[in-house]
Enzyme design. Structure first.
Site, PDB file in Angstrom:
ATOM      1  N   ASN A  87      50.863  40.009  68.391  1.00  0.00           N
ATOM      2  CA  ASN A  87      50.336  40.733  69.553  1.00  0.00           C
ATOM      3  C   ASN A  87      50.842  42.160  69.670  1.00  0.00           C
ATOM      4  O   ASN A  87      50.784  42.756  70.742  1.00  0.00           O
ATOM      5  CB  ASN A  87      50.654  39.953  70.828  1.00  0.00           C
ATOM      6  CG  ASN A  87      50.200  38.512  70.752  1.00  0.00           C
ATOM      7  OD1 ASN A  87      51.018  37.598  70.745  1.00  0.00           O
ATOM      8  ND2 ASN A  87      48.898  38.282  70.639  1.00  0.00           N
ATOM      9  N   ILE A  94      51.067  46.771  72.715  1.00  0.00           N
ATOM     10  CA  ILE A  94      51.282  45.363  73.046  1.00  0.00           C
ATOM     11  C   ILE A  94      50.027  44.794  73.695  1.00  0.00           C
ATOM     12  O   ILE A  94      49.498  45.354  74.657  1.00  0.00           O
ATOM     13  CB  ILE A  94      52.475  45.205  74.008  1.00  0.00           C
ATOM     14  CG1 ILE A  94      53.746  45.787  73.379  1.00  0.00           C
ATOM     15  CG2 ILE A  94      52.693  43.735  74.361  1.00  0.00           C
ATOM     16  CD1 ILE A  94      54.900  45.918  74.349  1.00  0.00           C
ATOM     17  N   CYS A  95      49.564  43.666  73.154  1.00  0.00           N
ATOM     18  CA  CYS A  95      48.398  42.994  73.719  1.00  0.00           C
ATOM     19  C   CYS A  95      48.858  41.731  74.427  1.00  0.00           C
ATOM     20  O   CYS A  95      49.286  40.765  73.788  1.00  0.00           O
ATOM     21  CB  CYS A  95      47.404  42.637  72.611  1.00  0.00           C
ATOM     22  SG  CYS A  95      45.925  41.785  73.220  1.00  0.00           S
ATOM     23  N   VAL A  96      48.810  41.752  75.740  1.00  0.00           N
ATOM     24  CA  VAL A  96      49.160  40.583  76.541  1.00  0.00           C
ATOM     25  C   VAL A  96      48.286  40.616  77.789  1.00  0.00           C
ATOM     26  O   VAL A  96      47.977  41.693  78.319  1.00  0.00           O
ATOM     27  CB  VAL A  96      50.669  40.583  76.891  1.00  0.00           C
ATOM     28  CG1 VAL A  96      51.030  41.797  77.739  1.00  0.00           C
ATOM     29  CG2 VAL A  96      51.076  39.301  77.597  1.00  0.00           C
TER      30      VAL A  96
END
Length: 223
Positions: A87, A94-96
């Protein structure tokens, strides 16, 4: 990057200042926040790699950027320390979900930081920015963990001890701008204090001693 402080309403600036002050004085476990006194919208953070994960023993630098629409819009998060994680994209993005569709104005900076730390424990391969890491996580966890540990040792290895973590925190607090991938960062394999640097220093000393010995012999011949 230009500061967004001047674009935020005064009451939002006060709220951000209050939360950042609280986070600095009472940070979540394994997380430290280093506010930029000149720009509250640019937060520098360190996160200790959680035990029981391939990131254990590492210290990861990251930053949170608050946009002009904060808190209506979520902040953007970036890892500054290189990390092998599904992620985290090539540029550290950051991919969240909490930074995207799950964001609400009521969620604070503390919640974001805790979610990012949890991402180191429970990666989400279904929203991978690093497709290779996501594939390995699903198909070959041992290979994924080995790759993640290797990068942690190389780029976060200077902080694998409590003294190393303290030193890195002091550097960040004093405004050090070098990233953990900087070849002059202590503890990195090619760093100023790393084994490769010591090897080159030893070779240089040997050459210098040999030159002095040769010069002495030449001087004796002249007598």
């Amino acid at each position: 990057m230009n500061s967004n402080v001047e674009n935020l309403p005064p009451h939002i600036i006060r709220l951000v200042y209050k939360e950042v002050t609280t986070l600095t004085a009472d940070p979540p476990d394994g997380i430290k926040v280093f506010p930029n006194e000149e720009d509250l919208t640019d937060l520098q953070v360190t996160i200790e790699g959680p035990e029981g994960t391939p990131y254990a023993g590492g210290l990861f630098r990251m930053k949170l950027l608050l946009g002009k629409d904060f808190p209506a819009s979520p902040p953007k998060g970036y890892f500054l320390t290189k990390i092998f994680h599904p992620n985290v994209g090539p540029n550290g993005e950051i991919c969240v979900n909490v930074l995207k569709r799950d964001w609400t104005a009521e969620l604070g900076i503390r919640h974001v930081l805790l979610t990012i730390k949890c991402l180191l424990i429970h990666p989400n391969p279904e929203s991978a920015l690093n497709e290779e890491a996501g594939r390995l996580l699903l198909e070959n966890y041992e290979e994924y963990a080995a790759r993640a540990r290797l990068l942690t040792e190389i780029h976060g290895g200077a902080c694998s001890t409590s003294s190393g973590r303290a030193e890195a925190s002091r550097d960040l607090a004093s405004g050090a701008s070098a990233s953990s991938t900087d070849p002059m960062t202590p503890g990195v394999l090619g760093g100023a204090e790393g084994p490769m640097a010591k090897k080159h220093a030893g070779e240089r000393d040997k050459k210098l001693a040999a030159k002095k010995k040769l010069d002495k012999k030449r001087a004796l011949r002249r007598l």
